[in-house]
Design a protein around this motif. Structure first.
Motif, PDB file in Angstrom:
ATOM      1  N   HIS A 289       0.784  -1.192   0.096  1.00 28.54           N
ATOM      2  CA  HIS A 289      -0.071  -0.067   0.134  1.00 28.54           C
ATOM      3  C   HIS A 289       0.987   1.267   0.027  1.00 28.54           C
ATOM      4  O   HIS A 289       1.918   1.412   0.554  1.00 28.54           O
TER       5      HIS A 289
ATOM      6  N   GLU B  46       1.125   5.693  -0.079  1.00 27.96           N
ATOM      7  CA  GLU B  46       0.333   6.888   0.200  1.00 27.96           C
ATOM      8  C   GLU B  46       1.005   7.965  -0.471  1.00 27.96           C
ATOM      9  O   GLU B  46       2.210   8.429   0.010  1.00 27.96           O
TER      10      GLU B  46
ATOM     11  N   CYS C  62       5.549   5.800   3.950  1.00 30.83           N
ATOM     12  CA  CYS C  62       4.298   5.912   3.171  1.00 30.83           C
ATOM     13  C   CYS C  62       4.046   4.636   2.297  1.00 30.83           C
ATOM     14  O   CYS C  62       3.206   4.175   1.831  1.00 30.83           O
TER      15      CYS C  62
ATOM     16  N   SER D 264       3.641   0.338   2.994  1.00 30.89           N
ATOM     17  CA  SER D 264       3.293  -0.803   3.880  1.00 30.89           C
ATOM     18  C   SER D 264       2.880  -1.970   3.342  1.00 30.89           C
ATOM     19  O   SER D 264       2.334  -1.885   2.163  1.00 30.89           O
TER      20      SER D 264
ATOM     21  N   THR E 287       0.286  -4.966   2.978  1.00 27.92           N
ATOM     22  CA  THR E 287      -1.051  -5.398   3.463  1.00 27.92           C
ATOM     23  C   THR E 287      -0.976  -6.968   3.366  1.00 27.92           C
ATOM     24  O   THR E 287      -0.169  -7.638   2.968  1.00 27.92           O
TER      25      THR E 287
ATOM     26  N   GLU F 117      -3.262  -8.322   1.689  1.00 32.74           N
ATOM     27  CA  GLU F 117      -3.707  -8.871   0.403  1.00 32.74           C
ATOM     28  C   GLU F 117      -2.949  -9.562  -0.591  1.00 32.74           C
ATOM     29  O   GLU F 117      -1.846  -9.400  -0.801  1.00 32.74           O
TER      30      GLU F 117
ATOM     31  N   GLY G  83      -2.682   3.053  -3.827  1.00 28.71           N
ATOM     32  CA  GLY G  83      -3.231   3.542  -2.756  1.00 28.71           C
ATOM     33  C   GLY G  83      -4.538   2.865  -2.216  1.00 28.71           C
ATOM     34  O   GLY G  83      -5.103   3.467  -1.165  1.00 28.71           O
ATOM     35  N   ARG G  84      -5.183   2.256  -3.058  1.00 29.20           N
ATOM     36  CA  ARG G  84      -6.478   1.552  -2.642  1.00 29.20           C
ATOM     37  C   ARG G  84      -6.276   0.818  -1.245  1.00 29.20           C
ATOM     38  O   ARG G  84      -5.395   0.068  -1.271  1.00 29.20           O
ATOM     39  N   LEU G  85      -7.417   0.819  -0.554  1.00 24.98           N
ATOM     40  CA  LEU G  85      -7.202   0.050   0.793  1.00 24.98           C
ATOM     41  C   LEU G  85      -7.116  -1.222   0.578  1.00 24.98           C
ATOM     42  O   LEU G  85      -8.050  -1.726  -0.244  1.00 24.98           O
ATOM     43  N   PRO G  86      -6.542  -2.033   1.158  1.00 23.30           N
ATOM     44  CA  PRO G  86      -6.333  -3.513   1.187  1.00 23.30           C
ATOM     45  C   PRO G  86      -7.753  -4.292   1.346  1.00 23.30           C
ATOM     46  O   PRO G  86      -8.645  -3.674   2.291  1.00 23.30           O
ATOM     47  N   THR G  87      -8.065  -5.479   0.841  1.00 27.48           N
ATOM     48  CA  THR G  87      -9.267  -6.289   1.110  1.00 27.48           C
ATOM     49  C   THR G  87      -9.138  -6.991   2.306  1.00 27.48           C
ATOM     50  O   THR G  87      -7.874  -7.346   2.595  1.00 27.48           O
ATOM     51  N   ASN G  88     -10.039  -7.321   3.039  1.00 28.96           N
ATOM     52  CA  ASN G  88      -9.730  -8.047   4.226  1.00 28.96           C
ATOM     53  C   ASN G  88     -10.741  -9.347   4.343  1.00 28.96           C
ATOM     54  O   ASN G  88     -12.040  -8.949   4.134  1.00 28.96           O
TER      55      ASN G  88
END
Ligand code: SF4
Ligand code: SF4
Length: 205
Positions: A58, A60, A118, A120, A122, A124, A143-148
């Motif tokens: 991820h 930023e 910036c 990290s 994830t 995913e 930059g898309r938030l990871p799926t969980n």
């Protein structure tokens, strides 16, 4: 007559050999009856990745200073940092940032050395695609938030193989009565807190 006894003898030997193989097979079957299943019915069931799992990166955009440390520490110089020098402010202006997950080995070096944190890793891990060029993620995709897996209602998340007690590597070794087995991370945390407070209370007494 001698031939007859020889035939009977070999028949009995073969029968004993066959029953031994049969018994060995049944022993293996019964041995597995005592174990918890390890097969996951993907994609209807998914394992919760372990706490330090290194999945899709991820990124930023707003925190990146275009220093290119991530490129220098990457074993294959993979991240592409696209920037221009602003002559008026004499500062770098970041235009784009991309990582090709078709080539990334998920070593985590870039994440470890990034001075502004910036990047990290994830949890995913589902990056399969029909076109390998789709694995080249730009700064928007990164930059898309990871799926969980625990927040997807269509998927049964499995936890038996992940949150094992400290030092335990084989899930077959721990009894199902162990308080951590089959717990979600937050449940494990609650259990740890309650056992810690119990220990403190015993020390005070
Ligand atoms: S190390 Fe971090 S701040 Fe520097 S260019 Fe890479 S992502 Fe941006
Ligand atoms: S995880 Fe490793 S291989 Fe992938 S971009 Fe970062 S440093 Fe390079």
């Amino acid at each position: 007559m001698k031939d007859f006894f020889q035939k009977v003898n070999s028949y009995v030997k073969e029968a004993f050999g066959a029953s031994k193989y049969l018994f060995d097979g049944i022993t293996v079957t019964f041995d597995h009856l005592k174990r918890r299943p390890v097969t996951v019915q993907y994609p209807y069931e998914k394992l919760i990745p372990s706490e330090r799992y290194r999945g899709r990166i991820h990124y930023e955009f707003d925190k990146c200073i275009a220093c290119e440390v991530c490129v220098r520490v990457c074993p294959i110089n993979l991240p592409v940092v696209d920037w221009v020098m602003n002559k008026e402010t004499k500062k770098k202006e970041l235009r784009n940032y991309s990582i090709d997950f078709g080539a990334c080995i998920f070593c985590g070096n870039c994440v470890e050395y990034c001075p502004t944190n910036c990047l990290s890793m994830t949890e995913e891990y589902e990056l399969a695609t029909f076109d390998r060029h789709n694995l080249n993620f730009d700064n928007v995709a990164l930059g898309r938030l990871p799926t969980n897996v625990t927040s997807d209602p269509t998927v049964k998340s499995l936890k038996e193989l992940t949150y094992l007690p400290k030092g335990v590597m084989d899930p077959h070794d721990i009894p199902s009565s162990d308080p951590r087995v089959g717990k979600l991370p937050e449940e494990v945390l609650d259990w740890m807190k309650s056992s810690e407070s119990k220990e403190e209370a015993t020390v005070v007494k």
